[in-house]
Design a protein around this motif. Structure first.
Motif, PDB file in Angstrom:
ATOM      1  N   TYR A 120       0.830  -1.209   0.000  1.00  0.00           N
ATOM      2  CA  TYR A 120       0.000   0.000   0.000  1.00  0.00           C
ATOM      3  C   TYR A 120       0.867   1.263   0.000  1.00  0.00           C
ATOM      4  CZ  TYR A 120      -3.752  -3.182   1.529  1.00  0.00           C
ATOM      5  OH  TYR A 120      -4.664  -4.206   1.628  1.00  0.00           O
ATOM      6  N   TRP A 121       1.908   1.244   0.832  1.00  0.00           N
ATOM      7  CA  TRP A 121       2.790   2.417   0.921  1.00  0.00           C
ATOM      8  C   TRP A 121       3.551   2.630  -0.383  1.00  0.00           C
ATOM      9  CZ3 TRP A 121       5.490   4.145   6.003  1.00  0.00           C
ATOM     10  CH2 TRP A 121       4.540   4.323   7.008  1.00  0.00           C
ATOM     11  N   ALA A 122       3.990   1.526  -0.994  1.00  0.00           N
ATOM     12  CA  ALA A 122       4.718   1.641  -2.265  1.00  0.00           C
ATOM     13  C   ALA A 122       3.811   2.239  -3.344  1.00  0.00           C
ATOM     14  CB  ALA A 122       5.239   0.275  -2.700  1.00  0.00           C
ATOM     15  N   ASP A 166       2.482   7.231  -6.588  1.00  0.00           N
ATOM     16  CA  ASP A 166       1.517   8.208  -7.093  1.00  0.00           C
ATOM     17  C   ASP A 166       1.853   9.647  -6.705  1.00  0.00           C
ATOM     18  OD1 ASP A 166       0.034   6.308  -8.371  1.00  0.00           O
ATOM     19  OD2 ASP A 166      -1.431   6.066  -6.765  1.00  0.00           O
ATOM     20  N   LEU A 167       2.903   9.848  -5.920  1.00  0.00           N
ATOM     21  CA  LEU A 167       3.298  11.215  -5.565  1.00  0.00           C
ATOM     22  C   LEU A 167       3.766  11.957  -6.810  1.00  0.00           C
ATOM     23  CD1 LEU A 167       5.304  10.622  -2.253  1.00  0.00           C
ATOM     24  CD2 LEU A 167       2.950  11.415  -2.482  1.00  0.00           C
ATOM     25  N   GLY A 189      -5.117  17.998  -0.210  1.00  0.00           N
ATOM     26  CA  GLY A 189      -4.266  16.995  -0.826  1.00  0.00           C
ATOM     27  C   GLY A 189      -2.972  17.553  -1.388  1.00  0.00           C
ATOM     28  N   GLU A 190      -2.326  16.769  -2.224  1.00  0.00           N
ATOM     29  CA  GLU A 190      -1.005  17.115  -2.760  1.00  0.00           C
ATOM     30  C   GLU A 190      -1.040  18.388  -3.596  1.00  0.00           C
ATOM     31  OE1 GLU A 190       2.734  14.862  -5.000  1.00  0.00           O
ATOM     32  OE2 GLU A 190       0.721  14.004  -5.087  1.00  0.00           O
ATOM     33  N   VAL A 222       1.974  15.420   2.791  1.00  0.00           N
ATOM     34  CA  VAL A 222       1.421  14.981   1.511  1.00  0.00           C
ATOM     35  C   VAL A 222       1.228  13.471   1.513  1.00  0.00           C
ATOM     36  CG1 VAL A 222       1.923  14.719  -0.955  1.00  0.00           C
ATOM     37  CG2 VAL A 222       2.331  16.915   0.179  1.00  0.00           C
ATOM     38  N   PHE A 223       2.218  12.747   2.026  1.00  0.00           N
ATOM     39  CA  PHE A 223       2.128  11.279   2.067  1.00  0.00           C
ATOM     40  C   PHE A 223       0.940  10.840   2.916  1.00  0.00           C
ATOM     41  CE2 PHE A 223       3.502   7.186   4.021  1.00  0.00           C
ATOM     42  CZ  PHE A 223       3.494   6.422   2.857  1.00  0.00           C
ATOM     43  N   ARG A 224       0.757  11.480   4.085  1.00  0.00           N
ATOM     44  CA  ARG A 224      -0.375  11.136   4.946  1.00  0.00           C
ATOM     45  C   ARG A 224      -1.703  11.434   4.238  1.00  0.00           C
ATOM     46  NH1 ARG A 224       2.913  13.912   9.367  1.00  0.00           N
ATOM     47  NH2 ARG A 224       3.764  12.217  10.634  1.00  0.00           N
ATOM     48  N   SER A 225      -1.746  12.561   3.545  1.00  0.00           N
ATOM     49  CA  SER A 225      -2.955  12.926   2.816  1.00  0.00           C
ATOM     50  C   SER A 225      -3.291  11.888   1.749  1.00  0.00           C
ATOM     51  CB  SER A 225      -2.779  14.307   2.165  1.00  0.00           C
ATOM     52  OG  SER A 225      -3.875  14.631   1.350  1.00  0.00           O
ATOM     53  N   GLN A 226      -2.265  11.413   1.040  1.00  0.00           N
ATOM     54  CA  GLN A 226      -2.476  10.392   0.011  1.00  0.00           C
ATOM     55  C   GLN A 226      -2.930   9.074   0.620  1.00  0.00           C
ATOM     56  OE1 GLN A 226      -2.816  11.917  -2.724  1.00  0.00           O
ATOM     57  NE2 GLN A 226      -1.067  11.419  -4.002  1.00  0.00           N
TER      58      GLN A 226
END
Length: 435
Positions: A97-99, A104-105, A243-244, A139-143
């Motif tokens: 999931y994290w990968a 997608d960043l 979001g990002e 940003v990562f947490r938001s995604q």
């Protein structure tokens, strides 16, 4: 201090590579030239010692006696390990999931296929990614949140990047404030105090002592860190709600946003924040700063209703005094028209509050956003006098527009607030009876 728990979990190693480097990253001698920038390696730790043991190993190098095993071990010899992001979990799927989330960043690319993902059951192209700019945990947490995953991501700071230019002014301020926010997250996680007890920076409070420690660590004054904390909090609020895209807009080097605009927008509703950020992206606005023409939902607490009504009442009282001294027919006619709309808006708000009517019927067409904005923008009559009436109308009708969403979000008045609101409505109605 390295305080990562010994439980199972998933993690990200955040590296910085100062210049393009040719690296042999396995025992077969497979070589690849990695461009300068930031690299994120996603892994998991489910064995003995959990996260603590695995991440302590990643921190070490050959000089520390480490045996080379994974691709990232070879890369670690050339790159600077700056941060570690991690989360405690027994679910091995979280590495995947994290990968996916990192992939997608914005700007994320795969520098070497299958790097760190040779045993991935989901057949990911890689668990190792390159980013041209400094990665953001917000940003990562938001995604993660947008994907429906837990955002309980902790951060350990390892080293400061070397051999690169300093970040632009605002981004540098954000990174400074972020350091405190992440230290505070760890303190909240490991302590027994509620998060609310970590908000005040007053003397002798826990947050103040922590901030002073961070300021000393970063070799900056406490006042400078305090301003950076305010700014970083504002940025992370916008990222959480938008979001990002918020990050991209705030730190766009070609069209930089002003600090004041960022701070102002962060204090508005999430709906307005998204409206302004999206508008800048689409070229509708130059600045993300809130504007009086924004007609979207913008109430974050009920107290704003009484504040708007009090200001509207003051404007209408001043308007009434000035109208007694004028004989201009056109001005009087326009003022009466606007005053009538103020009275109708106040009556509608009174009805909403007393009956809690359904949002669909809360705003009649003659008080609709398009109708009212067309009226207040009319330039046939100009001047400060008529401006008072237009300002009052905007303030009153704004409460009617927002009422339905306020009720949906549970922004209801206390007994005292309801009493004050109904009193102000009555006073407004009495003030505008000048026909």
């Amino acid at each position: 201090m390295f305080s990562i728990p010994q439980t199972s979990g998933v993690y990200i190693l955040v590296f910085h590579l100062a210049k393009a480097t040719s690296i042999s990253f396995d025992r077969k001698g497979t070589r690849h030239t990695f461009p300068p920038g930031w690299y994120l390696y996603v892994g998991s730790a489910c064995g003995v010692g959990g996260l603590s043991r695995r991440l302590e190993r990643h921190r070490s190098r050959i000089a520390d006696g480490k045996n080379m095993h994974w691709n990232v071990d070879y890369f670690r010899e050339h790159a600077l390990l700056c941060e570690i992001w991690y989360s405690e979990t027994d679910d091995s799927r979280f590495e995947h999931y994290w990968a996916q989330t990192v992939a997608d960043l914005k700007g994320a690319t795969v520098p070497a296929p299958k790097f760190g993902a040779s045993d991935c059951k989901a057949d990911c192209p890689s668990h190792f990614f390159h980013l041209p700019g400094c990665p953001s945990t917000a940003v990562f947490r938001s995604q993660l949140s947008s994907r429906g995953h837990s955002t309980a991501v902790s951060v350990e700071f390892i080293a400061e990047p070397r051999g690169k230019r300093s970040a632009p002014g605002l981004q540098c301020q954000y990174l400074l404030g972020r350091r405190f926010l992440e230290h505070r997250n760890l303190a909240i996680r490991d302590g027994n105090l509620e998060p609310d007890e970590w908000t005040s920076l007053a003397e002798h409070r826990r947050a103040r002592l922590l901030a002073e420690s961070v300021a000393k660590e970063m070799k900056v004054s406490f006042p400078k860190l305090k301003e950076a904390i305010k700014f970083a909090t504002a940025v992370e609020t916008l990222i959480e709600n938008c979001g990002e895209s918020a990050w991209s807009v705030i730190f766009d080097h070609n069209r930089p946003q002003a600090r004041k605009a960022i701070m102002r927008l962060s204090r508005t509703s999430d709906v307005r924040q998204c409206h302004r950020v999206k508008g800048v992206i689409e070229g509708l606005f130059r600045s993300i700063a809130p504007h009086s023409d924004d007609t979207v939902f913008d109430t974050v607490k009920y107290g704003e209703v009484t504040s708007r009504l009090a200001r509207a009442r003051g404007s209408l009282e001043e308007l009434r005094k000035k109208l007694k001294k004028t004989r201009q027919g056109g001005l009087l006619q326009e003022a009466q028209k606007l005053s009538r709309l103020c009275r109708l808006s106040a009556q509608r708000l009174d009805m909403c509050l007393r009956n809690r009517i359904a949002p669909a019927s809360a705003v009649p067409c003659y008080l609709g956003k398009e109708t009212i904005m067309r009226i207040v923008k009319t330039k046939t009559v100009k001047g400060k006098v008529i401006g008072l009436a237009r300002a009052a109308l905007r303030l009153i009708v704004k409460n009617v527009w927002d009422f339905g969403e306020m009720m949906r979000r549970g922004l209801v008045p206390t007994e005292q607030q309801l009493y004050d609101t109904l009193r102000d409505i009555k006073q407004i109605q009495e003030t505008v009876e000048i026909d």
